[in-house]
Design an enzyme around this catalytic site. Structure first.
Site, PDB file in Angstrom:
ATOM      1  CB  ILE A 290      16.752   0.422   6.788  1.00  0.00           C
ATOM      2  CG1 ILE A 290      16.180   1.263   5.651  1.00  0.00           C
ATOM      3  CG2 ILE A 290      18.255   0.633   6.940  1.00  0.00           C
ATOM      4  CD1 ILE A 290      16.743   0.982   4.270  1.00  0.00           C
TER       5      ILE A 290
ATOM      6  CD  GLU B  86      -1.728  -1.286   5.084  1.00  0.00           C
ATOM      7  OE1 GLU B  86      -2.818  -1.100   4.537  1.00  0.00           O
ATOM      8  OE2 GLU B  86      -0.755  -1.805   4.500  1.00  0.00           O
TER       9      GLU B  86
ATOM     10  CG  ASN C  10       8.488   1.840  12.839  1.00  0.00           C
ATOM     11  OD1 ASN C  10       9.367   2.657  13.122  1.00  0.00           O
ATOM     12  ND2 ASN C  10       8.643   0.925  11.892  1.00  0.00           N
TER      13      ASN C  10
ATOM     14  CE1 TYR D 245       7.597   4.837   4.959  1.00  0.00           C
ATOM     15  CE2 TYR D 245       6.435   4.238   6.961  1.00  0.00           C
ATOM     16  CZ  TYR D 245       7.249   3.890   5.904  1.00  0.00           C
ATOM     17  OH  TYR D 245       7.707   2.613   5.799  1.00  0.00           O
TER      18      TYR D 245
END
Length: 142
Positions: free
Chosen positions: A70, A102, A107, A114
């Site tokens: 994004i 991955e 991050n 996720y």
């Protein structure tokens, strides 16, 4: 706002965004070559401009999120979730039961998103991104 399949006109913007965000890109030639692929599907999220994109790989009951971003100015505004939900729905419609991806260990925002969607940390891949490790994440849809 709409989500639609990747078109040739999107590729240069995506390559530039990937290089800025990831310091590398799948590249124009790769993305252009995948426009008609049955194994890879790419979708863009756009409003007045391209907000982000997701690349999916499908093989029987297995799928992988290849690339997903994004644009920085739209992060933290739920666009990532919308695009991820779309990608997962697409995979569901093709009877994919196992999805992997991955993500950089640094991050944490993406990792948290996720996990919110049911992905679990499976293993760590050393130096996957050159100088940074990756976490392989797995989602089972039984």
């Amino acid at each position: 706002m709409q989500i639609r399949p990747l078109e040739d006109r999107d590729i240069l913007t995506i390559v530039n965004d990937e290089n800025r965000i990831f310091n590398h890109s799948l590249g124009y030639d790769f993305l252009h070559g995948e426009l008609e692929s049955d194994l890879h599907k790419f979708f863009v999220l756009e409003d007045d401009e391209l907000i982000g994109y997701i690349g999916l790989w499908l093989c029987d009951e297995n799928g992988q999120i290849l690339n997903f971003y994004i644009n920085e100015k739209y992060q933290g505004k739920k666009y990532g979730g919308k695009l991820l939900e779309y990608g997962l729905s697409y995979l569901d419609s093709h009877n994919v039961k196992c999805v992997t991806l991955e993500v950089r260990v640094s991050n944490t925002r993406a990792i948290n998103m996720y996990e919110k969607y049911g992905f679990k940390k499976a293993l760590e891949r050393k130096n996957y991104y050159g100088n940074e490790d990756a976490i392989l994440m797995l989602l089972r849809r039984d």
